[in-house]
Design a protein around this motif. Sequence first.
Motif, mmCIF file in Angstrom:
data_model
loop_
_atom_site.group_PDB
_atom_site.id
_atom_site.type_symbol
_atom_site.label_atom_id
_atom_site.label_comp_id
_atom_site.label_asym_id
_atom_site.label_seq_id
_atom_site.Cartn_x
_atom_site.Cartn_y
_atom_site.Cartn_z
ATOM 1 N N LEU B 39 0.887 -1.199 -0.050
ATOM 2 C CA LEU B 39 -0.060 0.021 0.047
ATOM 3 C C LEU B 39 0.873 1.203 -0.010
ATOM 4 O O LEU B 39 1.871 1.155 0.714
ATOM 5 C CB LEU B 39 -0.957 -0.170 1.276
ATOM 6 N N PRO B 40 0.708 2.222 -0.730
ATOM 7 C CA PRO B 40 1.307 3.473 -0.768
ATOM 8 C C PRO B 40 1.155 4.115 0.596
ATOM 9 O O PRO B 40 0.163 4.178 1.369
ATOM 10 C CB PRO B 40 0.970 4.516 -1.974
ATOM 11 N N LYS B 41 2.434 4.693 1.051
ATOM 12 C CA LYS B 41 2.211 5.635 2.249
ATOM 13 C C LYS B 41 1.610 6.833 1.754
ATOM 14 O O LYS B 41 2.119 7.667 0.932
ATOM 15 C CB LYS B 41 3.934 5.592 2.468
ATOM 16 N N GLY B 42 0.614 7.069 2.617
ATOM 17 C CA GLY B 42 -0.094 8.433 2.275
ATOM 18 C C GLY B 42 -0.958 8.580 1.306
ATOM 19 O O GLY B 42 -1.503 7.539 0.799
ATOM 20 N N GLY B 43 -1.159 9.771 0.710
ATOM 21 C CA GLY B 43 -1.917 10.040 -0.245
ATOM 22 C C GLY B 43 -3.267 10.937 0.062
ATOM 23 O O GLY B 43 -3.473 11.016 1.167
ATOM 24 N N LYS B 44 -4.029 11.455 -0.980
ATOM 25 C CA LYS B 44 -4.888 12.366 -0.846
ATOM 26 C C LYS B 44 -6.130 11.247 -0.114
ATOM 27 O O LYS B 44 -6.865 11.890 0.773
ATOM 28 C CB LYS B 44 -5.616 12.661 -2.017
ATOM 29 N N THR B 45 -6.274 10.051 -0.410
ATOM 30 C CA THR B 45 -7.350 9.234 0.294
ATOM 31 C C THR B 45 -6.431 8.070 0.864
ATOM 32 O O THR B 45 -5.769 7.405 0.572
ATOM 33 C CB THR B 45 -8.185 8.442 -0.854
ATOM 34 N N VAL B 46 -6.711 7.968 2.355
ATOM 35 C CA VAL B 46 -6.206 6.956 3.208
ATOM 36 C C VAL B 46 -7.152 6.001 3.602
ATOM 37 O O VAL B 46 -8.190 6.286 4.160
ATOM 38 C CB VAL B 46 -5.231 7.606 4.245
ATOM 39 N N LEU B 47 -6.675 4.863 3.955
ATOM 40 C CA LEU B 47 -7.411 3.773 4.664
ATOM 41 C C LEU B 47 -7.029 4.144 6.106
ATOM 42 O O LEU B 47 -5.675 3.891 6.444
ATOM 43 C CB LEU B 47 -7.111 2.414 4.344
ATOM 44 N N TYR B 48 -8.009 4.451 7.049
ATOM 45 C CA TYR B 48 -7.351 4.708 8.465
ATOM 46 C C TYR B 48 -8.136 3.710 9.397
ATOM 47 O O TYR B 48 -9.346 3.620 9.337
ATOM 48 C CB TYR B 48 -7.900 6.039 8.938
ATOM 49 N N THR B 49 -7.181 2.837 9.890
ATOM 50 C CA THR B 49 -7.709 1.715 10.624
ATOM 51 C C THR B 49 -8.188 2.176 12.217
ATOM 52 O O THR B 49 -8.889 1.476 12.792
ATOM 53 C CB THR B 49 -6.540 0.581 10.960
ATOM 54 N N GLY B 50 -7.524 3.221 12.665
ATOM 55 C CA GLY B 50 -7.838 3.783 14.106
ATOM 56 C C GLY B 50 -7.506 2.695 15.294
ATOM 57 O O GLY B 50 -7.783 2.751 16.236
ATOM 58 N N HIS B 51 -6.718 1.574 14.627
ATOM 59 C CA HIS B 51 -6.161 0.514 15.478
ATOM 60 C C HIS B 51 -7.046 -0.340 16.298
ATOM 61 O O HIS B 51 -6.821 -1.257 17.231
ATOM 62 C CB HIS B 51 -5.343 1.203 16.814
ATOM 63 N N LEU B 52 -8.394 -0.174 16.046
ATOM 64 C CA LEU B 52 -9.199 -0.941 16.675
ATOM 65 C C LEU B 52 -9.139 -2.595 16.560
ATOM 66 O O LEU B 52 -9.209 -3.217 17.647
ATOM 67 C CB LEU B 52 -10.774 -0.483 16.431
ATOM 68 N N PHE B 124 -6.013 4.467 -2.735
ATOM 69 C CA PHE B 124 -5.734 4.788 -1.471
ATOM 70 C C PHE B 124 -4.547 4.256 -1.010
ATOM 71 O O PHE B 124 -3.865 3.634 -1.462
ATOM 72 C CB PHE B 124 -6.906 4.235 -0.575
ATOM 73 N N GLY B 125 -3.934 5.183 0.300
ATOM 74 C CA GLY B 125 -2.841 4.886 0.929
ATOM 75 C C GLY B 125 -2.980 4.322 2.168
ATOM 76 O O GLY B 125 -4.114 4.450 2.641
ATOM 77 N N TYR B 126 -1.878 4.377 2.995
ATOM 78 C CA TYR B 126 -1.970 4.328 4.451
ATOM 79 C C TYR B 126 -0.790 4.874 5.168
ATOM 80 O O TYR B 126 0.112 5.017 4.723
ATOM 81 C CB TYR B 126 -1.681 2.488 4.513
ATOM 82 N N MET B 157 -2.271 15.375 12.238
ATOM 83 C CA MET B 157 -1.753 14.004 11.360
ATOM 84 C C MET B 157 -2.222 14.030 9.995
ATOM 85 O O MET B 157 -1.641 13.871 9.040
ATOM 86 C CB MET B 157 -1.835 12.676 12.228
ATOM 87 N N PHE B 158 -3.472 14.081 9.642
ATOM 88 C CA PHE B 158 -4.194 14.226 8.455
ATOM 89 C C PHE B 158 -3.841 15.224 7.750
ATOM 90 O O PHE B 158 -3.504 15.168 6.449
ATOM 91 C CB PHE B 158 -5.867 13.636 8.693
ATOM 92 N N LYS B 159 -3.942 16.344 8.281
ATOM 93 C CA LYS B 159 -3.503 17.699 7.655
ATOM 94 C C LYS B 159 -1.990 17.757 6.966
ATOM 95 O O LYS B 159 -1.837 18.008 5.944
ATOM 96 C CB LYS B 159 -3.787 18.800 8.742
ATOM 97 N N LYS B 160 -1.272 17.297 7.913
ATOM 98 C CA LYS B 160 0.174 16.988 7.621
ATOM 99 C C LYS B 160 0.411 16.385 6.365
ATOM 100 O O LYS B 160 1.403 16.533 5.635
ATOM 101 C CB LYS B 160 1.103 16.630 8.838
ATOM 102 N N ASN B 161 -0.331 15.343 6.396
ATOM 103 C CA ASN B 161 -0.070 14.437 5.218
ATOM 104 C C ASN B 161 -1.186 14.644 4.011
ATOM 105 O O ASN B 161 -0.934 13.953 2.972
ATOM 106 C CB ASN B 161 -0.548 12.810 5.671
ATOM 107 N N GLY B 162 -1.759 15.915 4.165
ATOM 108 C CA GLY B 162 -2.392 16.201 2.948
ATOM 109 C C GLY B 162 -3.688 15.333 2.561
ATOM 110 O O GLY B 162 -3.955 15.234 1.660
ATOM 111 N N VAL B 163 -4.403 14.752 3.628
ATOM 112 C CA VAL B 163 -5.432 13.905 3.287
ATOM 113 C C VAL B 163 -6.629 14.465 3.026
ATOM 114 O O VAL B 163 -6.729 15.447 3.882
ATOM 115 C CB VAL B 163 -5.531 12.840 4.520
ATOM 116 N N GLU B 164 -7.526 14.185 2.181
ATOM 117 C CA GLU B 164 -8.823 15.080 1.854
ATOM 118 C C GLU B 164 -9.797 13.807 2.182
ATOM 119 O O GLU B 164 -10.912 14.172 2.087
ATOM 120 C CB GLU B 164 -8.805 15.289 0.499
ATOM 121 N N LYS B 165 -9.590 12.343 1.954
ATOM 122 C CA LYS B 165 -10.622 11.682 2.209
ATOM 123 C C LYS B 165 -10.089 10.303 2.981
ATOM 124 O O LYS B 165 -8.823 10.000 2.833
ATOM 125 C CB LYS B 165 -11.122 10.838 0.943
#
Lengths: 101, 320
Positions: B39-52, B124-126, B157-165
């Motif tokens: 999976l690419p690191k970061g990107g505008k769309t990321v899969l966010y696991t939230g660690h649950l 998407f990235g991660y 964290m999302f802002k720093k990585n330029g995440v939009e979705k």
Amino acid sequence: MSRVSSKMALAVKCSDTFNADACMHCGVCTAVCPMGIEMLPRKLFRYVQIGLEDKVKENISTIYSCLLCGMCAENCPAEVNIADNVRFLRKYINENEFNLS
Amino acid sequence: MPLPTKDILGILADNLNQRKSVLPISSAAATRWAKGLDLPKGGKTVLYTGHLYQLIPIIDAMSGQMAKFEDSALTKYFGLGRNVNKFINMTFFMGMMASKDEQKDYDRMLRNIALLLKKADVDFGYLYGEELYSGALVYDEGVDGSFAKHAQRVADMFKKNGVEKIITVDPHTTHTLRTVFPEFVKGFDIEVKSYLEVLAESGIEPTNQITDDLSLHDSCVYARHENVVEQPRALLAKTGAKVNEPRLCGKNTHCCGGPLESLFPSESHRIAGNRVEQLKEAGGSIATMCPICLVSLRKAAKGSVKVNDLSDTLAKAYGV
């Protein structure tokens, strides 16, 4: 004898979270609660509304044992946002009783 | 004596304040599931696991210990435990007790989700080790000061990585980010969708017809707070699986009991037992869409009925 706490009454009045004014005490919330706790939520909210802080504090474990599952609010004919109210009470107890914020 | 609410909440909040998670886990444990997926690191769309999903095997090991404390004289030592935990990350030791098989199981569910999204041509990235826990539990328990600070960290964290979705994988993280964050973080306007919503919108088609017989358990948070009810049904309808609806389903679903696990374990198990009975009446194996529902119902079912994450069924039918 229970005493009215002006501190809690003021906190409730100033809050934009706690609102049980529309509650008409029909009891649907209690009937559908998976926990089956008679106190939750209408009796408890009544204590809050009239500022009976002692009574609220007697029910701390009830307040933290709400699942926040929202079955009550889903079925409330007066559309009271019950889970938000329970969360407000947790916040109040955390800050005023547990020294947690 | 019941478990001491004040000390347990204190430990969770201290952990969030000091270690950025209620139950801090190593970066290796949080990202192990993604190994080999490229999976690419970061990107505008990321899969966010939230660690649950990654936390469940640890929570499971921990709750076994906590249940032994309930109604025991040892509860008075929790205050001491909180002080020790300020200096030593006690979750680290709980992590060592977590079952390796269970960790593989929950890692597979995350892999399923990532592969399903790839199959649906979602770009998407991660964020790998940069990803932080969402703060959901501390919000539910009303420790708002700690939650607000953490929510800002997560938003940064999302802002720093330029995440939009953001694509989420569980209902609690979806709700926290989509509905709660905008109340706590000024200007938080990142689009948040659950993977079930993204897949349903993608028009993905199954590659295999399956004959699974399922009793579908809706998550309270998905159904009542986030309006995720039709999407899993639409995805299942294409697969040939038989979907049985329990008496309480959709917006009127019945809680799995999981939210009480940390403070009132025996009550949590009672509620889970009631729900398992309802799901058994509907017939078939139980399918969940939340890792907390999954672990709660599995424990309560005690092997009397299979309980699986919906991603396993979808992975099988959609050929990933």
